[in-house]
Scaffold this motif. Sequence first.
Motif, PDB file in Angstrom:
ATOM      1  N   GLU A 167     -13.856   1.065  56.480  1.00  0.00           N
ATOM      2  CA  GLU A 167     -14.533   1.861  55.459  1.00  0.00           C
ATOM      3  C   GLU A 167     -13.999   3.296  55.448  1.00  0.00           C
ATOM      4  O   GLU A 167     -13.825   3.901  54.387  1.00  0.00           O
ATOM      5  CB  GLU A 167     -16.049   1.861  55.679  1.00  0.00           C
ATOM      6  N   VAL A 168     -13.737   3.853  56.620  1.00  0.00           N
ATOM      7  CA  VAL A 168     -13.170   5.198  56.721  1.00  0.00           C
ATOM      8  C   VAL A 168     -11.774   5.211  56.102  1.00  0.00           C
ATOM      9  O   VAL A 168     -11.411   6.115  55.341  1.00  0.00           O
ATOM     10  CB  VAL A 168     -13.118   5.676  58.192  1.00  0.00           C
ATOM     11  N   GLU A 193     -11.998   5.168  52.335  1.00  0.00           N
ATOM     12  CA  GLU A 193     -12.481   6.453  51.812  1.00  0.00           C
ATOM     13  C   GLU A 193     -11.394   7.517  51.886  1.00  0.00           C
ATOM     14  O   GLU A 193     -11.241   8.310  50.950  1.00  0.00           O
ATOM     15  CB  GLU A 193     -13.738   6.908  52.564  1.00  0.00           C
ATOM     16  N   SER A 248     -16.990   8.634  59.779  1.00  0.00           N
ATOM     17  CA  SER A 248     -17.740   7.776  58.867  1.00  0.00           C
ATOM     18  C   SER A 248     -17.227   8.052  57.463  1.00  0.00           C
ATOM     19  O   SER A 248     -16.637   9.111  57.219  1.00  0.00           O
ATOM     20  CB  SER A 248     -19.240   8.097  58.943  1.00  0.00           C
ATOM     21  N   PRO A 249     -17.452   7.133  56.535  1.00  0.00           N
ATOM     22  CA  PRO A 249     -17.026   7.408  55.160  1.00  0.00           C
ATOM     23  C   PRO A 249     -17.624   8.710  54.631  1.00  0.00           C
ATOM     24  O   PRO A 249     -16.926   9.493  53.983  1.00  0.00           O
ATOM     25  CB  PRO A 249     -17.530   6.191  54.381  1.00  0.00           C
TER      26      PRO A 249
END
Length: 157
Positions: free
Chosen positions: A93-94, A97, A145-146
Amino acid sequence: MSLSPDLLARIRAASDEHGGPRAAMLEALKLIQHEHGWVSDPHLAEAAATLGVHRAEMEALASFYSLIFRHPVGRTVILLCDGASCWLNGAEEVREELKRRLGIGFGETTADGRYTLLNVACLGGCDRAPAAVVGRDRQLVGPLSPAGVAALLEDGL
């Protein structure tokens, strides 16, 4: 485009400090990269001549190490970990993004020359997973984190 007299002196000093020309080749590459951001063909050749080693030897060493950049990179290099701990803790997810916000893929540099995004196998920062190493000072950051990607980029690293 030649190396500065100061840098050439530091390369010669590295030969004395590291036990000879061959032992100083990696240090010479690191010194060039620190000053110029990457190691160009002319700079590599000049360093090889300064040390008295074959250009092919320097090229082989430079191409072996993935963190010796042989092409121009952005002012800020982001090395994003792809290790198991990072993957298990949300690195995908990171990763997505970062690519979305920067508008580039791995191995690419933003159009303004500010960021280069690189994927690395492991950073050894499992306790901070997902992690990245950012900038010339190679600062380990994480856990990412995103939502934290925006702050990472806005901090102007």
